[in-house]
Write an enzyme that holds these catalytic residues in place. Sequence first.
Site, short mmCIF file in Angstrom:
data_model
loop_
_atom_site.label_atom_id
_atom_site.label_comp_id
_atom_site.label_asym_id
_atom_site.label_seq_id
_atom_site.Cartn_x
_atom_site.Cartn_y
_atom_site.Cartn_z
N ASN A 33 -2.29 10.53 -17.59
CA ASN A 33 -1.67 10.33 -18.90
C ASN A 33 -0.15 10.29 -18.86
O ASN A 33 0.49 9.69 -19.73
CB ASN A 33 -2.15 11.40 -19.90
CG ASN A 33 -1.91 12.81 -19.43
OD1 ASN A 33 -1.77 13.07 -18.24
ND2 ASN A 33 -1.90 13.75 -20.36
N SER B 8 -8.12 18.25 -15.82
CA SER B 8 -9.16 18.89 -16.62
C SER B 8 -9.39 20.33 -16.17
O SER B 8 -9.18 20.69 -15.01
CB SER B 8 -10.47 18.11 -16.51
OG SER B 8 -11.07 18.30 -15.24
N GLU C 94 -2.18 23.29 -14.63
CA GLU C 94 -1.95 22.91 -16.02
C GLU C 94 -3.21 22.17 -16.48
O GLU C 94 -3.48 21.06 -16.02
CB GLU C 94 -0.72 22.01 -16.15
CG GLU C 94 0.58 22.70 -15.74
CD GLU C 94 1.75 21.74 -15.76
OE1 GLU C 94 1.62 20.64 -16.33
OE2 GLU C 94 2.80 22.10 -15.20
N CYS D 293 -2.32 16.93 -23.09
CA CYS D 293 -2.87 18.28 -23.18
C CYS D 293 -2.26 19.09 -24.32
O CYS D 293 -2.88 20.02 -24.82
CB CYS D 293 -2.69 19.01 -21.85
SG CYS D 293 -1.00 19.06 -21.25
#
Length: 493
Positions: free
Chosen positions: A160, A237, A258, A292
Amino acid sequence: MLAWLDQYAGKTYGNFIQGEWLASKSGRTVPLYHAARKDQLLGYFADSTEEDVDLAVKAAHEAFKTWSRVPAPERSTMLLTFAGLLERDAKELAYMLSAEQGKTLAESYGEVGRAAKETRFAAGDALRIDGETLPGERAHVWNSTVRYPIGVIAAIAPWNFPVVTPVRKIAPALAYGCTVVIKPASNTPWATVKIMELLAEAGLPRGVVNLVTGSGSRVGDPLVRHPLVRGISFTGSTKQGLTINEIAGGRLARTQLELGGKNPAVVLDYPHLEYAAKQIVSAAFTCSGQRCTAISRVIVLQHQAEALTEAILKEMKQIKIGPAWEQGVNMGPLVSESHLESVRSYIEVGKREGARLRTGGEILTAGEFSNGAYMTPALFDQVTPEMRIAKEEIFGPVLSVIPVKDEQEAFEAANAVDYGLAAAIFTENLSSAYRYADQIESGMVHVNHGTASAAHMPFGGVKLSGFGPYSIGSSNKEFFTETKVVYVQYETR
Protein backbone atom coordinates in the site's frame (compact mmCIF):
# COMPACT_ATOMS: atom_id res chain seq x y z
CA MET A 1 2.31 10.26 -16.69
CA LEU A 2 1.00 8.09 -19.52
CA ALA A 3 3.64 9.40 -21.95
CA TRP A 4 6.38 8.68 -19.41
CA LEU A 5 5.08 5.14 -18.87
CA ASP A 6 4.93 4.51 -22.61
CA GLN A 7 8.62 5.44 -22.79
CA TYR A 8 10.02 3.75 -19.70
CA ALA A 9 7.76 0.81 -18.78
CA GLY A 10 8.36 -2.76 -19.84
CA LYS A 11 11.96 -3.37 -18.76
CA THR A 12 13.31 -6.45 -17.01
CA TYR A 13 14.70 -6.07 -13.50
CA GLY A 14 16.88 -8.38 -11.44
CA ASN A 15 17.82 -8.39 -7.78
CA PHE A 16 20.20 -5.77 -6.38
CA ILE A 17 22.90 -7.72 -4.53
CA GLN A 18 26.40 -6.59 -3.60
CA GLY A 19 25.88 -3.40 -5.60
CA GLU A 20 25.01 -5.21 -8.83
CA TRP A 21 21.81 -6.08 -10.70
CA LEU A 22 21.65 -9.86 -10.96
CA ALA A 23 19.13 -12.21 -12.54
CA SER A 24 17.49 -14.65 -10.15
CA LYS A 25 19.06 -18.07 -9.82
CA SER A 26 15.67 -19.43 -10.89
CA GLY A 27 16.02 -17.81 -14.31
CA ARG A 28 12.37 -16.77 -14.06
CA THR A 29 10.64 -13.39 -13.99
CA VAL A 30 7.10 -12.29 -13.15
CA PRO A 31 5.23 -9.61 -15.11
CA LEU A 32 3.78 -6.56 -13.36
CA TYR A 33 0.84 -4.65 -14.86
CA HIS A 34 -0.54 -1.15 -14.40
CA ALA A 35 -3.15 -1.06 -11.60
CA ALA A 36 -5.39 1.24 -13.66
CA ARG A 37 -4.55 -0.11 -17.14
CA LYS A 38 -4.37 -3.84 -16.71
CA ASP A 39 -3.12 -4.41 -20.25
CA GLN A 40 -0.05 -2.16 -19.80
CA LEU A 41 3.09 -4.04 -18.79
CA LEU A 42 5.19 -2.12 -16.26
CA GLY A 43 8.08 -4.58 -16.16
CA TYR A 44 9.35 -8.06 -15.47
CA PHE A 45 10.70 -8.72 -11.97
CA ALA A 46 12.89 -11.52 -10.64
CA ASP A 47 11.03 -14.56 -9.34
CA SER A 48 13.63 -15.25 -6.70
CA THR A 49 14.54 -18.30 -4.67
CA GLU A 50 16.11 -19.18 -1.33
CA GLU A 51 19.49 -19.22 -3.07
CA ASP A 52 19.04 -15.55 -4.03
CA VAL A 53 18.07 -14.73 -0.45
CA ASP A 54 21.16 -16.45 0.90
CA LEU A 55 23.38 -14.53 -1.51
CA ALA A 56 21.82 -11.21 -0.48
CA VAL A 57 22.01 -11.89 3.26
CA LYS A 58 25.65 -12.96 3.04
CA ALA A 59 26.44 -9.79 1.07
CA ALA A 60 24.76 -7.69 3.77
CA HIS A 61 26.55 -9.62 6.51
CA GLU A 62 29.94 -9.02 4.91
CA ALA A 63 29.18 -5.33 4.32
CA PHE A 64 28.14 -4.94 7.96
CA LYS A 65 31.73 -5.52 9.07
CA THR A 66 32.79 -2.21 7.53
CA TRP A 67 29.53 -0.21 7.39
CA SER A 68 29.00 -0.56 11.14
CA ARG A 69 32.36 1.21 11.66
CA VAL A 70 31.72 4.08 9.26
CA PRO A 71 31.59 7.27 11.38
CA ALA A 72 28.04 8.37 12.12
CA PRO A 73 28.46 11.78 10.43
CA GLU A 74 29.40 10.03 7.17
CA ARG A 75 26.33 7.78 7.35
CA SER A 76 24.23 10.86 8.07
CA THR A 77 25.63 12.71 5.06
CA MET A 78 24.78 9.83 2.72
CA LEU A 79 21.22 9.74 4.03
CA LEU A 80 20.85 13.50 3.53
CA THR A 81 22.08 13.07 -0.03
CA PHE A 82 19.56 10.27 -0.54
CA ALA A 83 16.73 12.48 0.76
CA GLY A 84 17.66 15.13 -1.79
CA LEU A 85 17.65 12.54 -4.58
CA LEU A 86 14.16 11.39 -3.56
CA GLU A 87 12.96 14.97 -4.00
CA ARG A 88 14.86 15.43 -7.23
CA ASP A 89 13.20 12.37 -8.79
CA ALA A 90 9.81 12.80 -7.09
CA LYS A 91 7.93 12.93 -10.40
CA GLU A 92 9.41 9.66 -11.67
CA LEU A 93 8.83 7.93 -8.33
CA ALA A 94 5.25 9.21 -8.18
CA TYR A 95 4.53 7.89 -11.69
CA MET A 96 5.95 4.46 -10.80
CA LEU A 97 4.11 4.35 -7.49
CA SER A 98 0.74 5.37 -8.93
CA ALA A 99 1.10 2.92 -11.81
CA GLU A 100 1.87 -0.13 -9.71
CA GLN A 101 -0.31 0.65 -6.67
CA GLY A 102 -3.16 2.71 -8.15
CA LYS A 103 -3.21 5.70 -5.77
CA THR A 104 -3.68 9.22 -7.10
CA LEU A 105 -0.72 11.30 -8.18
CA ALA A 106 -1.33 13.77 -5.36
CA GLU A 107 -1.07 10.94 -2.83
CA SER A 108 2.04 9.57 -4.54
CA TYR A 109 3.81 12.94 -4.48
CA GLY A 110 2.88 13.23 -0.82
CA GLU A 111 4.29 9.78 -0.09
CA VAL A 112 7.63 10.58 -1.74
CA GLY A 113 7.81 13.84 0.20
CA ARG A 114 7.10 12.00 3.45
CA ALA A 115 9.87 9.50 2.64
CA ALA A 116 12.33 12.36 2.22
CA LYS A 117 11.25 13.86 5.57
CA GLU A 118 11.67 10.56 7.40
CA THR A 119 15.08 10.06 5.80
CA ARG A 120 16.23 13.45 7.06
CA PHE A 121 15.06 12.59 10.56
CA ALA A 122 16.94 9.28 10.38
CA ALA A 123 20.04 11.15 9.21
CA GLY A 124 19.79 13.20 12.38
CA ASP A 125 19.32 10.05 14.44
CA ALA A 126 22.73 8.87 13.26
CA LEU A 127 24.14 11.77 15.28
CA ARG A 128 21.96 11.05 18.32
CA ILE A 129 23.10 7.52 19.19
CA ASP A 130 23.54 8.18 22.86
CA GLY A 131 24.69 6.20 25.88
CA GLU A 132 25.13 6.91 29.58
CA THR A 133 27.97 7.44 31.99
CA LEU A 134 27.05 6.38 35.52
CA PRO A 135 28.78 6.62 38.90
CA GLY A 136 30.84 3.59 39.83
CA GLU A 137 30.35 1.60 43.00
CA ARG A 138 34.11 1.00 43.19
CA ALA A 139 36.79 3.64 43.30
CA HIS A 140 38.61 4.41 40.08
CA VAL A 141 36.06 2.59 37.88
CA TRP A 142 34.26 4.45 35.09
CA ASN A 143 30.89 2.92 34.12
CA SER A 144 29.29 3.54 30.72
CA THR A 145 26.67 2.16 28.37
CA VAL A 146 27.07 2.36 24.60
CA ARG A 147 24.83 1.38 21.70
CA TYR A 148 25.96 -0.56 18.67
CA PRO A 149 24.11 -1.90 15.57
CA ILE A 150 22.63 -5.38 15.73
CA GLY A 151 23.57 -6.55 12.20
CA VAL A 152 21.61 -7.57 9.12
CA ILE A 153 17.99 -6.39 8.96
CA ALA A 154 15.31 -8.15 6.90
CA ALA A 155 12.93 -5.40 5.76
CA ILE A 156 9.61 -6.73 4.43
CA ALA A 157 7.35 -4.05 2.97
CA PRO A 158 3.62 -4.03 2.05
CA TRP A 159 1.96 -3.02 -1.20
CA ASN A 160 0.00 0.00 0.00
CA PHE A 161 2.97 2.39 0.49
CA PRO A 162 5.71 1.19 -1.91
CA VAL A 163 8.02 4.18 -1.31
CA VAL A 164 7.67 5.40 2.25
CA THR A 165 7.54 1.99 3.95
CA PRO A 166 10.79 0.63 2.45
CA VAL A 167 12.47 3.97 3.21
CA ARG A 168 11.03 3.90 6.76
CA LYS A 169 12.90 0.64 7.34
CA ILE A 170 16.07 1.25 5.35
CA ALA A 171 16.92 4.80 6.46
CA PRO A 172 17.02 4.20 10.25
CA ALA A 173 18.81 0.88 9.75
CA LEU A 174 21.57 2.67 7.86
CA ALA A 175 21.64 5.53 10.35
CA TYR A 176 22.36 3.13 13.22
CA GLY A 177 24.97 1.17 11.24
CA CYS A 178 22.94 -1.91 10.22
CA THR A 179 22.79 -3.40 6.73
CA VAL A 180 19.59 -4.42 4.95
CA VAL A 181 17.94 -6.95 2.68
CA ILE A 182 14.64 -5.50 1.47
CA LYS A 183 11.78 -7.60 0.11
CA PRO A 184 9.01 -5.47 -1.41
CA ALA A 185 5.49 -6.76 -1.91
CA SER A 186 5.16 -8.93 -5.00
CA ASN A 187 2.64 -6.60 -6.64
CA THR A 188 4.54 -3.33 -5.96
CA PRO A 189 8.29 -3.85 -6.51
CA TRP A 190 8.91 -1.15 -9.14
CA ALA A 191 9.44 1.92 -6.94
CA THR A 192 11.79 -0.09 -4.70
CA VAL A 193 14.04 -0.68 -7.71
CA LYS A 194 14.30 3.09 -8.10
CA ILE A 195 15.08 3.46 -4.38
CA MET A 196 18.04 1.08 -4.80
CA GLU A 197 19.35 3.17 -7.69
CA LEU A 198 19.13 6.36 -5.64
CA LEU A 199 20.87 4.80 -2.63
CA ALA A 200 23.74 3.72 -4.86
CA GLU A 201 23.91 7.22 -6.35
CA ALA A 202 24.04 8.64 -2.81
CA GLY A 203 27.32 6.79 -2.31
CA LEU A 204 26.21 3.78 -0.32
CA PRO A 205 28.91 1.07 -0.33
CA ARG A 206 28.26 -2.21 -2.09
CA GLY A 207 26.26 -4.76 -0.14
CA VAL A 208 24.94 -2.36 2.50
CA VAL A 209 21.43 -2.49 1.00
CA ASN A 210 20.24 -5.43 -1.11
CA LEU A 211 16.93 -6.06 -2.89
CA VAL A 212 15.33 -9.45 -3.52
CA THR A 213 11.93 -9.67 -5.24
CA GLY A 214 9.53 -12.57 -5.28
CA SER A 215 6.82 -14.36 -3.35
CA GLY A 216 6.45 -14.53 0.39
CA SER A 217 6.95 -18.30 0.49
CA ARG A 218 10.09 -18.39 -1.67
CA VAL A 219 11.69 -15.13 -0.51
CA GLY A 220 10.05 -13.90 2.69
CA ASP A 221 10.15 -17.19 4.61
CA PRO A 222 13.83 -17.99 4.00
CA LEU A 223 14.72 -14.36 4.71
CA VAL A 224 13.01 -14.50 8.11
CA ARG A 225 14.60 -17.89 8.88
CA HIS A 226 18.14 -16.99 7.79
CA PRO A 227 20.56 -17.37 10.73
CA LEU A 228 22.53 -14.24 9.76
CA VAL A 229 19.45 -12.00 9.94
CA ARG A 230 19.36 -10.38 13.37
CA GLY A 231 16.23 -8.27 13.05
CA ILE A 232 13.02 -8.41 10.99
CA SER A 233 11.08 -5.20 10.33
CA PHE A 234 7.72 -6.20 8.84
CA THR A 235 4.67 -4.23 7.81
CA GLY A 236 1.63 -6.21 6.72
CA SER A 237 -1.20 -8.39 7.92
CA THR A 238 -1.53 -9.51 11.52
CA LYS A 239 -1.67 -13.15 10.43
CA GLN A 240 1.70 -12.90 8.65
CA GLY A 241 3.17 -10.91 11.51
CA LEU A 242 2.27 -13.58 14.06
CA THR A 243 3.94 -16.24 11.91
CA ILE A 244 7.08 -14.13 11.50
CA ASN A 245 7.25 -13.47 15.23
CA GLU A 246 6.97 -17.17 16.00
CA ILE A 247 9.79 -18.03 13.60
CA ALA A 248 12.01 -15.19 14.81
CA GLY A 249 11.37 -16.06 18.45
CA GLY A 250 12.74 -19.55 17.85
CA ARG A 251 16.21 -18.08 17.40
CA LEU A 252 15.79 -14.86 19.42
CA ALA A 253 15.90 -12.58 16.40
CA ARG A 254 14.28 -9.22 16.99
CA THR A 255 11.02 -8.16 15.36
CA GLN A 256 9.48 -4.79 14.64
CA LEU A 257 5.93 -5.48 13.47
CA GLU A 258 3.46 -2.95 12.08
CA LEU A 259 0.23 -4.87 11.57
CA GLY A 260 -3.50 -4.41 11.05
CA GLY A 261 -5.93 -1.86 12.39
CA LYS A 262 -9.63 -1.24 13.00
CA ASN A 263 -9.36 2.38 13.94
CA PRO A 264 -12.17 4.30 15.67
CA ALA A 265 -13.18 7.95 15.55
CA VAL A 266 -15.24 8.79 18.63
CA VAL A 267 -17.48 11.89 18.37
CA LEU A 268 -18.77 13.28 21.69
CA ASP A 269 -21.15 16.27 21.65
CA TYR A 270 -18.92 17.90 19.07
CA PRO A 271 -20.46 21.09 17.62
CA HIS A 272 -18.41 21.15 14.40
CA LEU A 273 -19.80 18.10 12.63
CA GLU A 274 -18.90 19.25 9.13
CA TYR A 275 -15.28 19.62 10.17
CA ALA A 276 -15.33 16.21 11.87
CA ALA A 277 -16.88 14.66 8.75
CA LYS A 278 -14.15 16.16 6.54
CA GLN A 279 -11.42 14.76 8.80
CA ILE A 280 -13.09 11.34 9.05
CA VAL A 281 -13.72 10.97 5.31
CA SER A 282 -10.16 11.93 4.46
CA ALA A 283 -8.77 9.46 6.99
CA ALA A 284 -11.17 6.72 5.88
CA PHE A 285 -10.75 6.88 2.11
CA THR A 286 -7.22 8.12 1.42
CA CYS A 287 -5.35 5.37 -0.46
CA SER A 288 -8.81 3.94 -1.22
CA GLY A 289 -9.04 2.91 2.43
CA GLN A 290 -6.06 0.59 1.96
CA ARG A 291 -3.94 1.73 4.88
CA CYS A 292 -3.51 0.41 8.39
CA THR A 293 -4.33 3.77 10.03
CA ALA A 294 -7.56 4.35 8.06
CA ILE A 295 -10.58 5.24 10.19
CA SER A 296 -13.11 2.46 9.67
CA ARG A 297 -15.47 2.98 12.65
CA VAL A 298 -17.29 6.17 13.66
CA ILE A 299 -18.63 5.89 17.21
CA VAL A 300 -21.05 8.71 17.96
CA LEU A 301 -23.61 9.63 20.62
CA GLN A 302 -27.12 8.71 19.50
CA HIS A 303 -28.45 12.26 19.41
CA GLN A 304 -25.74 13.29 16.90
CA ALA A 305 -25.62 10.07 14.86
CA GLU A 306 -27.97 11.09 12.05
CA ALA A 307 -26.55 14.60 11.71
CA LEU A 308 -23.00 13.27 11.55
CA THR A 309 -23.99 10.58 9.06
CA GLU A 310 -25.53 13.24 6.80
CA ALA A 311 -22.37 15.34 7.08
CA ILE A 312 -20.24 12.33 6.13
CA LEU A 313 -22.53 11.56 3.17
CA LYS A 314 -22.19 15.15 2.00
CA GLU A 315 -18.41 14.99 2.26
CA MET A 316 -18.26 11.64 0.45
CA LYS A 317 -19.97 13.23 -2.54
CA GLN A 318 -16.75 15.22 -3.05
CA ILE A 319 -14.83 12.03 -3.80
CA LYS A 320 -14.00 11.67 -7.48
CA ILE A 321 -12.95 8.18 -8.53
CA GLY A 322 -10.65 7.49 -11.44
CA PRO A 323 -7.11 6.74 -12.62
CA ALA A 324 -4.17 8.62 -11.13
CA TRP A 325 -3.57 10.88 -14.12
CA GLU A 326 -7.13 12.18 -14.41
CA GLN A 327 -7.64 15.79 -13.28
CA GLY A 328 -9.42 16.21 -9.94
CA VAL A 329 -9.39 12.52 -9.01
CA ASN A 330 -8.95 11.89 -5.29
CA MET A 331 -9.56 8.13 -5.09
CA GLY A 332 -8.00 5.50 -7.34
CA PRO A 333 -8.66 1.80 -7.88
CA LEU A 334 -7.96 -0.90 -5.34
CA VAL A 335 -4.67 -2.67 -5.81
CA SER A 336 -6.08 -5.79 -7.51
CA GLU A 337 -9.21 -7.62 -8.57
CA SER A 338 -8.72 -10.22 -5.83
CA HIS A 339 -8.53 -7.53 -3.16
CA LEU A 340 -11.61 -5.84 -4.61
CA GLU A 341 -13.48 -9.12 -4.27
CA SER A 342 -12.40 -9.40 -0.63
CA VAL A 343 -13.68 -5.90 0.15
CA ARG A 344 -16.90 -6.48 -1.79
CA SER A 345 -17.60 -9.60 0.26
CA TYR A 346 -17.68 -7.44 3.41
CA ILE A 347 -20.37 -5.26 1.85
CA GLU A 348 -22.55 -8.37 1.63
CA VAL A 349 -21.61 -9.39 5.18
CA GLY A 350 -22.72 -5.99 6.49
CA LYS A 351 -26.08 -6.26 4.75
CA ARG A 352 -26.69 -9.78 6.07
CA GLU A 353 -25.86 -8.72 9.60
CA GLY A 354 -28.51 -5.99 9.51
CA ALA A 355 -26.44 -2.85 8.96
CA ARG A 356 -27.91 -0.26 6.58
CA LEU A 357 -25.86 0.60 3.50
CA ARG A 358 -26.39 4.33 3.06
CA THR A 359 -24.22 4.73 -0.02
CA GLY A 360 -21.53 3.08 -2.12
CA GLY A 361 -20.15 -0.42 -2.38
CA GLU A 362 -20.75 -0.54 -6.14
CA ILE A 363 -18.23 -2.11 -8.52
CA LEU A 364 -17.45 0.27 -11.41
CA THR A 365 -16.84 -1.34 -14.81
CA ALA A 366 -17.95 1.16 -17.47
CA GLY A 367 -15.44 2.86 -19.76
CA GLU A 368 -12.07 3.59 -18.15
CA PHE A 369 -13.22 1.79 -14.99
CA SER A 370 -13.01 -1.55 -16.81
CA ASN A 371 -9.21 -1.27 -16.70
CA GLY A 372 -8.90 -1.33 -12.90
CA ALA A 373 -10.42 -2.61 -9.65
CA TYR A 374 -12.75 0.31 -8.88
CA MET A 375 -15.51 0.56 -6.31
CA THR A 376 -17.45 3.43 -4.80
CA PRO A 377 -16.69 4.18 -1.11
CA ALA A 378 -19.28 2.63 1.18
CA LEU A 379 -20.97 3.96 4.32
CA PHE A 380 -22.98 1.78 6.69
CA ASP A 381 -25.05 3.04 9.61
CA GLN A 382 -27.13 1.21 12.23
CA VAL A 383 -23.99 -0.81 12.94
CA THR A 384 -23.47 -2.52 16.30
CA PRO A 385 -20.06 -3.28 17.87
CA GLU A 386 -20.40 -7.04 17.56
CA MET A 387 -20.94 -7.05 13.77
CA ARG A 388 -18.06 -8.36 11.65
CA ILE A 389 -17.83 -5.10 9.70
CA ALA A 390 -17.26 -3.38 13.06
CA LYS A 391 -14.64 -5.85 14.29
CA GLU A 392 -12.64 -7.19 11.34
CA GLU A 393 -10.10 -5.29 9.24
CA ILE A 394 -11.58 -4.78 5.76
CA PHE A 395 -8.66 -2.74 4.36
CA GLY A 396 -10.77 -0.94 1.84
CA PRO A 397 -13.16 2.00 1.40
CA VAL A 398 -15.82 0.89 3.90
CA LEU A 399 -16.87 3.05 6.87
CA SER A 400 -19.31 2.12 9.66
CA VAL A 401 -21.31 4.44 11.97
CA ILE A 402 -21.97 2.99 15.44
CA PRO A 403 -24.40 4.93 17.70
CA VAL A 404 -23.91 4.74 21.49
CA LYS A 405 -25.75 6.21 24.47
CA ASP A 406 -22.90 7.80 26.44
CA GLU A 407 -19.16 8.38 26.73
CA GLN A 408 -18.41 5.19 28.62
CA GLU A 409 -20.21 3.05 26.04
CA ALA A 410 -18.29 4.90 23.32
CA PHE A 411 -14.97 4.06 24.93
CA GLU A 412 -15.98 0.44 25.44
CA ALA A 413 -17.01 0.13 21.79
CA ALA A 414 -13.76 1.73 20.66
CA ASN A 415 -11.79 -0.92 22.58
CA ALA A 416 -14.01 -3.87 21.58
CA VAL A 417 -11.70 -5.10 18.79
CA ASP A 418 -8.47 -7.10 18.61
CA TYR A 419 -6.55 -4.17 17.15
CA GLY A 420 -5.04 -1.04 18.64
CA LEU A 421 -3.17 1.08 16.12
CA ALA A 422 -4.64 4.59 15.74
CA ALA A 423 -7.66 6.26 17.32
CA ALA A 424 -9.30 9.68 17.02
CA ILE A 425 -11.69 11.65 19.18
CA PHE A 426 -13.66 14.79 18.38
CA THR A 427 -14.69 16.73 21.48
CA GLU A 428 -14.45 20.18 23.05
CA ASN A 429 -14.42 18.66 26.53
CA LEU A 430 -10.81 18.56 27.69
CA SER A 431 -11.56 15.97 30.37
CA SER A 432 -13.17 13.65 27.80
CA ALA A 433 -10.16 14.01 25.52
CA TYR A 434 -7.77 13.07 28.32
CA ARG A 435 -9.98 10.21 29.54
CA TYR A 436 -10.00 8.85 26.00
CA ALA A 437 -6.24 9.16 25.66
CA ASP A 438 -5.89 7.36 28.98
CA GLN A 439 -8.41 4.56 28.36
CA ILE A 440 -8.13 3.84 24.63
CA GLU A 441 -6.14 0.71 23.78
CA SER A 442 -4.21 2.23 20.92
CA GLY A 443 -0.64 3.06 20.02
CA MET A 444 -1.50 6.51 18.67
CA VAL A 445 -4.26 8.92 19.69
CA HIS A 446 -5.45 11.94 17.66
CA VAL A 447 -7.61 14.64 19.25
CA ASN A 448 -9.84 16.67 16.89
CA HIS A 449 -8.20 15.51 13.67
CA GLY A 450 -7.88 12.41 11.53
CA THR A 451 -5.25 9.70 11.90
CA ALA A 452 -2.37 11.59 10.30
CA SER A 453 1.06 10.87 11.82
CA ALA A 454 4.25 12.95 11.77
CA ALA A 455 7.65 12.16 10.27
CA HIS A 456 9.51 12.44 13.58
CA MET A 457 7.08 10.77 16.00
CA PRO A 458 7.10 7.08 16.96
CA PHE A 459 4.62 5.03 14.91
CA GLY A 460 3.13 1.76 16.08
CA GLY A 461 0.32 -0.12 17.77
CA VAL A 462 -0.68 -2.46 20.58
CA LYS A 463 -2.73 -5.66 20.82
CA LEU A 464 -2.77 -7.31 17.36
CA SER A 465 -1.69 -4.09 15.65
CA GLY A 466 1.98 -4.32 16.45
CA PHE A 467 4.85 -5.75 18.39
CA GLY A 468 8.34 -4.58 19.23
CA PRO A 469 9.75 -1.05 19.22
CA TYR A 470 7.77 1.56 17.30
CA SER A 471 9.19 2.75 13.98
CA ILE A 472 10.08 6.32 12.93
CA GLY A 473 11.13 8.50 15.88
CA SER A 474 13.61 7.88 18.65
CA SER A 475 12.04 4.50 19.50
CA ASN A 476 13.87 2.98 16.50
CA LYS A 477 17.08 2.74 18.50
CA GLU A 478 15.48 0.02 20.64
CA PHE A 479 15.19 -2.15 17.54
CA PHE A 480 18.31 -1.38 15.50
CA THR A 481 20.84 -1.26 18.34
CA GLU A 482 22.08 -3.37 21.25
CA THR A 483 23.25 -1.99 24.59
CA LYS A 484 26.73 -2.78 25.82
CA VAL A 485 27.93 -2.01 29.35
CA VAL A 486 31.59 -0.97 29.69
CA TYR A 487 33.58 -0.84 32.95
CA VAL A 488 36.97 0.87 32.87
CA GLN A 489 39.28 0.76 35.87
CA TYR A 490 42.07 3.29 35.71
CA GLU A 491 45.28 3.73 37.64
CA THR A 492 45.74 6.54 40.12
CA ARG A 493 48.99 8.43 40.57
